[in-house]
Design an enzyme around this catalytic site. Structure first.
Site, PDB file in Angstrom:
ATOM      1  N   TRP A   1      -3.213  -1.980  -1.623  1.00 15.15           N
ATOM      2  CA  TRP A   1      -2.913  -3.233  -2.313  1.00 15.15           C
ATOM      3  C   TRP A   1      -3.492  -4.305  -1.408  1.00 15.15           C
ATOM      4  O   TRP A   1      -2.939  -4.594  -0.331  1.00 15.15           O
ATOM      5  CB  TRP A   1      -1.406  -3.394  -2.473  1.00 15.15           C
ATOM      6  CG  TRP A   1      -0.949  -4.749  -2.893  1.00 15.15           C
ATOM      7  CD1 TRP A   1      -0.598  -5.801  -2.097  1.00 15.15           C
ATOM      8  CD2 TRP A   1      -0.786  -5.246  -4.230  1.00 15.15           C
ATOM      9  NE1 TRP A   1      -0.238  -6.896  -2.848  1.00 15.15           N
ATOM     10  CE2 TRP A   1      -0.339  -6.591  -4.156  1.00 15.15           C
ATOM     11  CE3 TRP A   1      -0.973  -4.692  -5.489  1.00 15.15           C
ATOM     12  CZ2 TRP A   1      -0.084  -7.358  -5.293  1.00 15.15           C
ATOM     13  CZ3 TRP A   1      -0.706  -5.471  -6.611  1.00 15.15           C
ATOM     14  CH2 TRP A   1      -0.281  -6.778  -6.519  1.00 15.15           C
TER      15      TRP A   1
ATOM     16  N   CYS B   1       0.842  -1.200   0.000  1.00 13.05           N
ATOM     17  CA  CYS B   1       0.000   0.000   0.000  1.00 13.05           C
ATOM     18  C   CYS B   1       0.876   1.248   0.000  1.00 13.05           C
ATOM     19  O   CYS B   1       2.071   1.182   0.228  1.00 13.05           O
ATOM     20  CB  CYS B   1      -0.872   0.006   1.242  1.00 13.05           C
ATOM     21  SG  CYS B   1      -1.850  -1.479   1.418  1.00 13.05           S
TER      22      CYS B   1
ATOM     23  N   GLU C   1      15.722 -15.171 -19.941  1.00 11.97           N
ATOM     24  CA  GLU C   1      14.681 -14.165 -20.216  1.00 11.97           C
ATOM     25  C   GLU C   1      15.181 -12.736 -20.049  1.00 11.97           C
ATOM     26  O   GLU C   1      14.595 -11.827 -20.613  1.00 11.97           O
ATOM     27  CB  GLU C   1      13.435 -14.410 -19.367  1.00 11.97           C
ATOM     28  CG  GLU C   1      13.595 -14.207 -17.889  1.00 11.97           C
ATOM     29  CD  GLU C   1      12.254 -14.356 -17.158  1.00 11.97           C
ATOM     30  OE1 GLU C   1      11.218 -13.932 -17.686  1.00 11.97           O
ATOM     31  OE2 GLU C   1      12.265 -14.919 -16.060  1.00 11.97           O
TER      32      GLU C   1
ATOM     33  N   HIS D   1      23.327 -38.973 -19.924  1.00 10.91           N
ATOM     34  CA  HIS D   1      22.364 -39.416 -20.952  1.00 10.91           C
ATOM     35  C   HIS D   1      22.268 -38.417 -22.096  1.00 10.91           C
ATOM     36  O   HIS D   1      21.245 -38.361 -22.778  1.00 10.91           O
ATOM     37  CB  HIS D   1      20.991 -39.625 -20.297  1.00 10.91           C
ATOM     38  CG  HIS D   1      21.009 -40.655 -19.218  1.00 10.91           C
ATOM     39  ND1 HIS D   1      21.053 -42.006 -19.456  1.00 10.91           N
ATOM     40  CD2 HIS D   1      21.066 -40.505 -17.869  1.00 10.91           C
ATOM     41  CE1 HIS D   1      21.106 -42.659 -18.319  1.00 10.91           C
ATOM     42  NE2 HIS D   1      21.103 -41.783 -17.327  1.00 10.91           N
TER      43      HIS D   1
ATOM     44  N   GLU E   1      14.851 -22.917 -12.956  1.00 14.99           N
ATOM     45  CA  GLU E   1      14.513 -21.505 -12.707  1.00 14.99           C
ATOM     46  C   GLU E   1      15.727 -20.616 -12.967  1.00 14.99           C
ATOM     47  O   GLU E   1      15.624 -19.559 -13.570  1.00 14.99           O
ATOM     48  CB  GLU E   1      14.007 -21.345 -11.276  1.00 14.99           C
ATOM     49  CG  GLU E   1      13.747 -19.918 -10.827  1.00 14.99           C
ATOM     50  CD  GLU E   1      12.733 -19.149 -11.679  1.00 14.99           C
ATOM     51  OE1 GLU E   1      12.024 -19.778 -12.489  1.00 14.99           O
ATOM     52  OE2 GLU E   1      12.682 -17.924 -11.546  1.00 14.99           O
TER      53      GLU E   1
ATOM     54  N   LYS F   1       4.556  -9.098 -18.649  1.00 11.75           N
ATOM     55  CA  LYS F   1       4.523  -9.481 -17.236  1.00 11.75           C
ATOM     56  C   LYS F   1       3.435 -10.526 -17.001  1.00 11.75           C
ATOM     57  O   LYS F   1       3.599 -11.433 -16.217  1.00 11.75           O
ATOM     58  CB  LYS F   1       4.260  -8.258 -16.341  1.00 11.75           C
ATOM     59  CG  LYS F   1       4.245  -8.566 -14.856  1.00 11.75           C
ATOM     60  CD  LYS F   1       5.562  -9.156 -14.395  1.00 11.75           C
ATOM     61  CE  LYS F   1       5.527  -9.612 -12.955  1.00 11.75           C
ATOM     62  NZ  LYS F   1       6.732 -10.399 -12.579  1.00 11.75           N
TER      63      LYS F   1
ATOM     64  N   ARG G   1       3.537   1.176  -7.042  1.00 11.56           N
ATOM     65  CA  ARG G   1       3.466   0.088  -6.048  1.00 11.56           C
ATOM     66  C   ARG G   1       2.274  -0.828  -6.300  1.00 11.56           C
ATOM     67  O   ARG G   1       2.145  -1.880  -5.675  1.00 11.56           O
ATOM     68  CB  ARG G   1       3.364   0.685  -4.645  1.00 11.56           C
ATOM     69  CG  ARG G   1       4.538   1.550  -4.245  1.00 11.56           C
ATOM     70  CD  ARG G   1       4.185   2.476  -3.080  1.00 11.56           C
ATOM     71  NE  ARG G   1       4.074   1.792  -1.824  1.00 11.56           N
ATOM     72  CZ  ARG G   1       5.096   1.609  -0.975  1.00 11.56           C
ATOM     73  NH1 ARG G   1       6.278   2.047  -1.304  1.00 11.56           N
ATOM     74  NH2 ARG G   1       4.933   0.985   0.169  1.00 11.56           N
TER      75      ARG G   1
ATOM     76  N   ASN H   1      -0.028   0.414   6.022  1.00 15.54           N
ATOM     77  CA  ASN H   1       0.623  -0.463   5.046  1.00 15.54           C
ATOM     78  C   ASN H   1       1.246  -1.592   5.850  1.00 15.54           C
ATOM     79  O   ASN H   1       2.002  -1.350   6.783  1.00 15.54           O
ATOM     80  CB  ASN H   1       1.703   0.281   4.252  1.00 15.54           C
ATOM     81  CG  ASN H   1       2.389  -0.642   3.250  1.00 15.54           C
ATOM     82  OD1 ASN H   1       1.836  -1.677   2.876  1.00 15.54           O
ATOM     83  ND2 ASN H   1       3.610  -0.290   2.864  1.00 15.54           N
ATOM     84  N   GLY H   2       0.905  -2.842   5.520  1.00 18.74           N
ATOM     85  CA  GLY H   2       1.488  -3.980   6.232  1.00 18.74           C
ATOM     86  C   GLY H   2       0.407  -4.996   6.570  1.00 18.74           C
ATOM     87  O   GLY H   2      -0.668  -5.008   5.976  1.00 18.74           O
TER      88      GLY H   2
ATOM     89  N   LYS I   1      15.732 -17.566 -15.702  1.00 16.75           N
ATOM     90  CA  LYS I   1      16.094 -16.180 -15.331  1.00 16.75           C
ATOM     91  C   LYS I   1      17.161 -15.640 -16.276  1.00 16.75           C
ATOM     92  O   LYS I   1      17.052 -14.543 -16.800  1.00 16.75           O
ATOM     93  CB  LYS I   1      16.603 -16.134 -13.884  1.00 16.75           C
ATOM     94  CG  LYS I   1      15.515 -16.252 -12.846  1.00 16.75           C
ATOM     95  CD  LYS I   1      14.778 -14.960 -12.624  1.00 16.75           C
ATOM     96  CE  LYS I   1      13.326 -14.839 -12.924  1.00 16.75           C
ATOM     97  NZ  LYS I   1      12.438 -15.842 -13.238  1.00 16.75           N
TER      98      LYS I   1
HETATM   99  C1  AGP Z   1       9.046 -15.601 -15.054  1.00 19.01           C
HETATM  100  O1  AGP Z   1      10.175 -14.820 -14.719  1.00 19.01           O
HETATM  101  C2  AGP Z   1       8.245 -15.053 -16.193  1.00 19.01           C
HETATM  102  N1  AGP Z   1       7.874 -13.712 -15.968  1.00 19.01           N
HETATM  103  C3  AGP Z   1       7.105 -15.983 -16.596  1.00 19.01           C
HETATM  104  O2  AGP Z   1       7.630 -17.272 -16.809  1.00 19.01           O
HETATM  105  C4  AGP Z   1       5.951 -16.118 -15.570  1.00 19.01           C
HETATM  106  O3  AGP Z   1       6.389 -16.841 -14.459  1.00 19.01           O
HETATM  107  C5  AGP Z   1       4.793 -16.896 -16.239  1.00 19.01           C
HETATM  108  O4  AGP Z   1       4.342 -16.156 -17.354  1.00 19.01           O
HETATM  109  C6  AGP Z   1       3.615 -17.153 -15.296  1.00 19.01           C
HETATM  110  O5  AGP Z   1       3.050 -15.925 -14.908  1.00 19.01           O
HETATM  111  P1  AGP Z   1       2.026 -15.918 -13.652  1.00 19.01           P
HETATM  112  O6  AGP Z   1       2.819 -16.386 -12.473  1.00 19.01           O
HETATM  113  O7  AGP Z   1       1.568 -14.504 -13.539  1.00 19.01           O
HETATM  114  O8  AGP Z   1       0.921 -16.864 -13.990  1.00 19.01           O
END
Ligand code: AGP
Length: 609
Positions: free
Chosen positions: A74, A2, A489, A505, A482, A604, A27, A98-99, A486
Site C-alpha cells: 500500500w 502493506c 449514514e 434563530h 460530522e 465508499k 488491507r 510494513n510501516g 456519521k
Molecule cells: C463519509 O463518512 C462518507 N463516506 C462520505 O461523505 C465521504 O466522505 C465523501 O463521499 C467524500 O469521499 P472522499 O473523501 O473519498 O472524496
C-alpha cells in the site's frame, strides 16, 4: 497498510505465500511481490497491480524453494510500480516492510556518500542496504539486523531473508503488527491472522521493539536490549472474516481504533521539533510563492468537506491565509474568483470523488496552483494536482469515514504550519508549540477511546430516538456536522449539526423531550455561551448530552449525560471530540441492526456526479 508473509518449512514456499497474501487483500494494495531462496539462490518476482498479475508472472516464470517472503504494498513513499514493489534486495539480503521509516532520507544520504546505488524510491530499500553492508563486513545476520534497527526511526514490521543463511528468517516489529504462526514442522510469519488460518491457529505476537530469529519449527525472541524474551503461544478462535477485522465486529470499529496509529503515521517523518519546521515531500511550494498566495479554495464532499471547514480555521489563524470552503458539487458550477495567486486544495480519502475532481478544470483554467490531501497514492485527484499531501491512514474499508477524516485534519494542521513558516506568519517558537501538541495527539486519542463502554451504554439509551441535534461552536462546529453525518449514514436516524449560537434563530423550535441534543463544549472561549445554549435546551425538555474536556466543569454541568474527554490544544480538540461521536453513531447503528460497514444506498467512493 502493506501485507507481509513469510514461510520456512518443507513445502514449496511460493504457492503458500501467494495464498496467504490473498488473505491480506482486504488491507488494500497496489503492487505485490515474492522472494524465495533455494540452494543458495534468491529469486524475486514482483509486479504492479493485483495478486493475479503476480500469479500469472509466477506461472510464466516459476520459482522454487522452501524459504520465502512475500508482500502486498500500500504505497506511502514512491508510486505504485514494479521497481517500488517489495521485496527489496541489497546484496544477499532481501526484505519486506510494513510501516514508515521516518529518517529514511538522512539514511539514504549517508548510504549515497558510501557509494550505494538505489533501484527504487522506497524507504524500505534503505533498510536492505543497511543490513547488507554490515553482513558484508562479516557481521552475523541477526546482529546486522539488530544494529540496523538502532539506526532507523519510525513504524515497521520487517521480515528479512539472507541468501547465505537459508535456515533463518529475521523479523522485527515496532508499532506495526507482525505474528508468527506455528505449523507442523513449518513456520509462518504474517502481518495479520487471516494469512495464517489455513495453516495454523497457534500464534505468537511480537511486541514493539522485539526482534525474532525464526528457524524451522523454533525461534528466539529478543527485546530491544537484546535480552531473550519468552512469549506464550496463543490459540486463535476467530473465523476468517472476523480475523480480517482484527477481531472487531466491524471494519468501522477497527478503523476507529486504528486512529492513534494512523495519526502518528500521518505526521511521522514530516516534522522537526527542533527547528519548528514541517517538510511535506510532495508539496512543491517555495517561500516566495507562498508569500504571494491570496486565497485558498478548499473543495471536498461529505466528511472531507467537514475537514475543510476545520482546515479553514487552521489556515487562516495559523498561516494567515484567507480560506474559503466549498462542496465539490457546488464549486464546479460556480464561477469562483481564482487566479495564479489562488490555491485549490482538494481533500479526498479515495482521490476519486467526481464532484471534487471536477474542481481541477476550473482551477487549471484560472492558472491557480492545485494541491490535494488524499489517502490513496496515485489516485485521480493527486494525479491532477501540482502537489499532494498523503494521509497515511491505510485502507479505509468501512463506507463511513473515520480515520481518513481525522488524518485529513492532521494533514491540514501540518499544511497550515508549513505554510505559516514559509510565509513568515508563524515564527519558530509558535511552530514548535504546535508541533509539540501534535506529538501528543495519538496519546490524547488513545485516552479518548477509553470512554467506549460509556458511549456504548449511552447508545443503548438513545437508539430509539428519531431525531438528533448536534451543536458546536467555532472550530468544533464542523464536528457537530460530522457527528450528525456519521449517525445519519449508518443508523438511518435523522440528525442535524448546527452552530450552537444559531439555536435561537430557528432550531430551538424543534426542542422537546423526543430530541436528544449532543453539545460539544470544550473549555474554550465559547464555553460560557455554549452553557447558555445548553440551558435553553434543558428548559424545553431536551435530552442533553455534553462532551467536554474539563472534569471540573463537567461535574457542574446539568445534563442527561456528560462525557469528559482529555484536554487537547485548541486546533486538535476537534479530533478528540470526533472520537465519541464516531463511537456513538457506531453503537446506535449496531443496536439498530443496520449494515454498519455497507450502509444502504451508499458507496465508499462516489465516482459519478
Ligand atoms: C463519509 O463518512 C462518507 N463516506 C462520505 O461523505 C465521504 O466522505 C465523501 O463521499 C467524500 O469521499 P472522499 O473523501 O473519498 O472524496
Amino acid at each position: 497498510m502493506c501485507g507481509i508473509v513469510g514461510y520456512i518449512g518443507k513445502r514449496e514456499a511460493a504457492p503458500l505465500i501467494l495464498e496467504s497474501l490473498r488473505k491480506l487483500e482486504y488491507r488494500g494494495y497496489d503492487s505485490a511481490g515474492i522472494a524465495v531462496l533455494d540452494d543458495g539462490r534468491v529469486t524475486i518476482r514482483r509486479c504492479e497491480g493485483k495478486l493475479n498479475n503476480l500469479e500469472t508472472l509466477l506461472n510464466r516464470q516459476p520459482v522454487s524453494g522452501a524459504v520465502g517472503i512475500g508482500h502486498t504494498r500500500w504505497a506511502t513513499h514512491g508510486r505504485p510500480s514494479e521497481t517500488n514493489a517489495h521485496p527489496h534486495r541489497a546484496g544477499d539480503v532481501v526484505v519486506v516492510h510494513n510501516g514508515i521509516i521516518e529518517n529514511y532520507l538522512e539514511l539514504k544520504e549517508q548510504l549515497s556518500k558510501r557509494g550505494t546505488q538505489f533501484s527504487s524510491e522506497t524507504d524500505t530499500e534503505i533498510v536492505a542496504h543497511l543490513v547488507s553492508e554490515k553482513i558484508e563486513r562479516g557481521m552475523d545476520f541477526l546482529e546486522a539486523v539488530r544494529r540496523t534497527l538502532r539506526e532507523i526511526r519510525g513504524s515497521y514490521a520487517l521480515l528479512f531473508l539472507n541468501r547465505r543463511d537459508p535456515r533463518r528468517l529475521i523479523v522485527a516489529k515496532n508499532s506495526t503488527p507482525i505474528v508468527i504462526g506455528w505449523g507442523e514442522g513449518e513456520t509462518f510469519i504474517a502481518s495479520d491472522i487471516p494469512a495464517l488460518l489455513d495453516y495454523t491457529r497457534k500464534v505468537t505476537f511480537l511486541e514493539d521493539g522485539e526482534l525474532g530469529e525464526v528457524t524451522l519449527g523454533s525461534y528466539r525472541l529478543f527485546d530491544a536490549r537484546g535480552k531473550i524474551v519468552h512469549r506464550p503461544v496463543k490459540e486463535i478462535t476467530w473465523d476468517a472474516v472476523a480475523a480480517q477485522k482484527g477481531g472487531f465486529a466491524h471494519f468501522m470499529l477497527k478503523e476507529i481504533h486504528d486512529q492513534p496509529r494512523a495519526l502518528a503515521d500521518t505526521f511521522r517523518g514530516r516534522i522537526s521539533l527542533k527547528d519548528g519546521q514541517v517538510s511535506l515531500e510532495d508539496i512543491h511550494l517555495k517561500a516566495r510563492e507562498v508569500k504571494q498566495i491570496q486565497r485558498i479554495h478548499l473543495v471536498a464532499c461529505g466528511t472531507a468537506w467537514h475537514a475543510c471547514l476545520v482546515g479553514k480555521f487552521m489556515l487562516e489563524e495559523i498561516a494567515g491565509i484567507p480560506a474559503e470552503v466549498d462542496y465539490g458539487s457546488e464549486f464546479r458550477y460556480r464561477s469562483p474568483l481564482m487566479d495564479p495567486k489562488s490555491i485549490l486544495l482538494m481533500v479526498s480519502q479515495s482521490g476519486e470523488t467526481a464532484d471534487t475532481l471536477a474542481a481541477t478544470e476550473i482551477a487549471r483554467a484560472k492558472k491557480a496552483k492545485i494541491l490535494s490531501i488524499c489517502n490513496v497514492i496515485d489516485s485521480s485527484i493527486p494525479r491532477k494536482s501540482h502537489g499532494v499531501l498523503y494521509t497515511h491512514a491505510g485502507p479505509e474499508i468501512s463506507v463511513a469515514s473515520t480515520k481518513a477524516f481525522t488524518t485529513q485534519l492532521t494533514a491540514l494542521y501540518l499544511l497550515a504550519v508549513a505554510l505559516g513558516r514559509l510565509n513568515g506568519k508563524l515564527k519558530q517558537a509558535g511552530a514548535r508549540k504546535l508541533l509539540r501538541d501534535l506529538m501528543h495527539l495519538p496519546h490524547w486519542i488513545e485516552e479518548t477511546l477509553k470512554i467506549e463502554s460509556e458511549v456504548k451504554e449511552l447508545a443503548r439509551e438513545l437508539m430509539h430516538y428519531g431525531d438528533f441535534l448536534y451543536l458546536g461552536r467555532g472550530v468544533n462546529y464542523p464536528i457537530a456536522l460530522e457527528g450528525a453525518l456519521k449517525l445519519k449514514e449508518i443508523s438511518y436516524i435523522h440528525a442535524e449539526g448546527y452552530p450552537a449560537g444559531e439555536m435561537k434563530h430557528g432550531p430551538i423550535a424543534l426542542i422537546d423531550e423526543t430530541m436528544p441534543v449532543v453539545v460539544l463544549a470544550p473549555r474554550d472561549r465559547y464555553f460560557e455561551k455554549t452553557m447558555g445554549n445548553l440551558k435553553e435546551v434543558e428548559a424545553r425538555g431536551g435530552k442533553v448530552i455534553v462532551l467536554t474536556d474539563d472534569a471540573k466543569s463537567g461535574g457542574a454541568i446539568l445534563a442527561h449525560r456528560v462525557l469528559t474527554l482529555p484536554k487537547a490544544c485548541h486546533y486538535l480538540t476537534p479530533i478528540v471530540m470526533t472520537i465519541p461521536l464516531q463511537l456513538l453513531a457506531y453503537y446506535i447503528a449496531v443496536q439498530r441492526g443496520t449494515d454498519v460497514d455497507q450502509p444502504r444506498n451508499l458507496a465508499k467512493s462516489v465516482t459519478v456526479e
